[in-house]
Design an enzyme around this catalytic site. Structure first.
Site, PDB file in Angstrom:
ATOM      1  N   HIS A 150      -4.688  -4.824   0.355  1.00 11.42           N
ATOM      2  CA  HIS A 150      -3.285  -4.656   0.001  1.00 11.42           C
ATOM      3  C   HIS A 150      -3.081  -3.350  -0.765  1.00 11.42           C
ATOM      4  O   HIS A 150      -4.036  -2.678  -1.157  1.00 11.42           O
ATOM      5  CB  HIS A 150      -2.817  -5.853  -0.830  1.00 11.42           C
ATOM      6  CG  HIS A 150      -2.785  -7.128  -0.052  1.00 11.42           C
ATOM      7  ND1 HIS A 150      -2.427  -8.341  -0.598  1.00 11.42           N
ATOM      8  CD2 HIS A 150      -3.091  -7.391   1.251  1.00 11.42           C
ATOM      9  CE1 HIS A 150      -2.505  -9.292   0.322  1.00 11.42           C
ATOM     10  NE2 HIS A 150      -2.900  -8.736   1.448  1.00 11.42           N
ATOM     11  N   GLU A 155      -2.144  -2.651  -3.782  1.00  8.69           N
ATOM     12  CA  GLU A 155      -2.705  -2.578  -5.126  1.00  8.69           C
ATOM     13  C   GLU A 155      -4.186  -2.201  -5.096  1.00  8.69           C
ATOM     14  O   GLU A 155      -4.678  -1.484  -5.970  1.00  8.69           O
ATOM     15  CB  GLU A 155      -2.536  -3.929  -5.841  1.00  8.69           C
ATOM     16  CG  GLU A 155      -1.094  -4.364  -5.991  1.00  8.69           C
ATOM     17  CD  GLU A 155      -0.610  -5.253  -4.857  1.00  8.69           C
ATOM     18  OE1 GLU A 155       0.145  -6.196  -5.129  1.00  8.69           O
ATOM     19  OE2 GLU A 155      -0.991  -4.996  -3.690  1.00  8.69           O
TER      20      GLU A 155
END
Length: 355
Positions: free
Chosen positions: A51, A53
């Protein structure tokens, strides 16, 4: 947050069924805010990959030089599509790091306590996930790294998240701010937050439609669309074709598909259906309910069109209302409906009776 939203656009349309998400990590200097700097950035490149992040953390923790470039390198993840050896090597490195990240202690090995001696804020366009899927939860990874604060662009309505990521962060002692939720006192800041919140909302508009529980869950449309309704759908499609208003999406050109492939039913059963194509079809069905698929770049025969149309319909919970040549007519109702199918049936029956 606007930078995070721009990063998310790199993956927009390529992440189906996941949302497009961007993340930026900023290191603050308490004595002089003019020295604040971006230390990590990333976006979600495709389903099954890390993802946003994680890519930002990989850069901030010096595992990669550029998190956004690392994300771009695995968008296709097909060995023959890399623009250069450098990009191929970067993709290989990302996949190795991803393997580590997915291991039991991988997130700790890569990120643990990296920000304990500094003040770091994470700007994320969508609430960080809190559940284990193909990857560990991003909220836990951010907390493990030691971020001081997280600014969220949009709260994730996914029932598997729905505030859970925020709770994980807050329970770890991390301050969380959801933009647009508590307008700032300063008028300029409030206006900027409203604009950023709108950008983040637009990024996940169709994901929210897909993931949000419905009061009237769509049944198997093949069981509820009878002959009269199919006739009505074909009639409205015919009218839209004649006026040039029907929504159409074509299978993208692909030089690897041969003329022999296009004649093969077996090929129609196994040809990969790209995430960008699925995303565009899904969006069109949400907006218009009825869509004409042109599949001549993948098949030459009606049987092949029926197979591919059926495969797409199964993924998107849609109904194949008609197959003609290499085209397939798809239908999927929304809430509230765009087309009143019962009224359309009455109109078609009335036209038949008047004839």
């Amino acid at each position: 947050m606007k930078l995070a939203a721009r990063l998310a656009r790199n993956g927009y349309g390529n992440t189906f069924p996941n949302p497009a998400v961007g993340c930026v990590l900023v290191r603050h200097h308490d004595d002089d805010s003019s020295l604040d700097s971006v230390i990590g950035s990333g976006f979600h490149p495709k389903a099954g990959m890390p993802h946003a992040e994680v890519f930002a953390l990989l850069e901030a923790c010096s595992h990669v030089e550029d998190g956004a470039a690392a994300a771009k390198s695995v968008m296709g993840a097909v060995a023959d599509t890399y623009a250069s050896n450098a990009e191929a090597m970067l993709a290989g490195k990302v996949l190795e790091l991803f393997t580590t990240y997915k291991s039991e202690e991988g997130a700790s090995e890569l990120f643990n306590s990296r920000f304990d001696d500094c003040n770091v804020t994470a700007y994320v366009t969508l609430e960080p996930c809190c559940h284990w899927g193909q990857t560990p939860p991003c909220a836990t990874s951010l907390a493990m790294a030691g971020v001081s604060r997280v600014v969220v662009g949009y709260r994730d309505p996914n029932p598997r998240v729905d505030g859970g990521g925020i709770c994980v962060l807050q329970n770890a002692g991390i301050g969380v701010h959801v933009i647009g939720q508590n307008p700032a006192d300063d008028e300029t800041t409030s206006s900027q937050e409203t604009e950023a919140a709108a950008e983040c909302s637009d990024l996940v508009k169709y994901f929210v439609k897909r993931i949000s529980p419905r009061e009237d869950p769509v049944k198997n449309l093949d069981d509820v669309i009878n002959g009269k309704k199919r006739r009505a759908l074909r009639s409205i499609a015919g009218r839209q074709k004649s006026t040039g208003t029907i929504q159409q999406i074509g299978w993208p050109k692909d030089g690897s598909i041969t003329e022999e492939d296009k004649k093969s039913s077996e090929f129609a059963e196994r040809v990969p259906i790209g995430s960008r194509l699925l995303e565009s079809i899904d969006q069109a069905l949400w907006d218009h309910e009825i869509l004409l698929l042109r599949l001549n770049n993948a098949v030459h025969k009606k049987k092949g069109a029926k197979i591919i149309g059926g495969r797409i319909a199964e993924v998107l919970n849609a109904h194949v209302a008609q197959v003609i040549g290499h085209t397939a007519l798809l239908y999927r109702p929304t809430v509230p409906p765009v087309l009143d199918l019962d009224e359309l049936v009455k109109d078609v029956l009335g036209d038949i009776n008047s004839d």
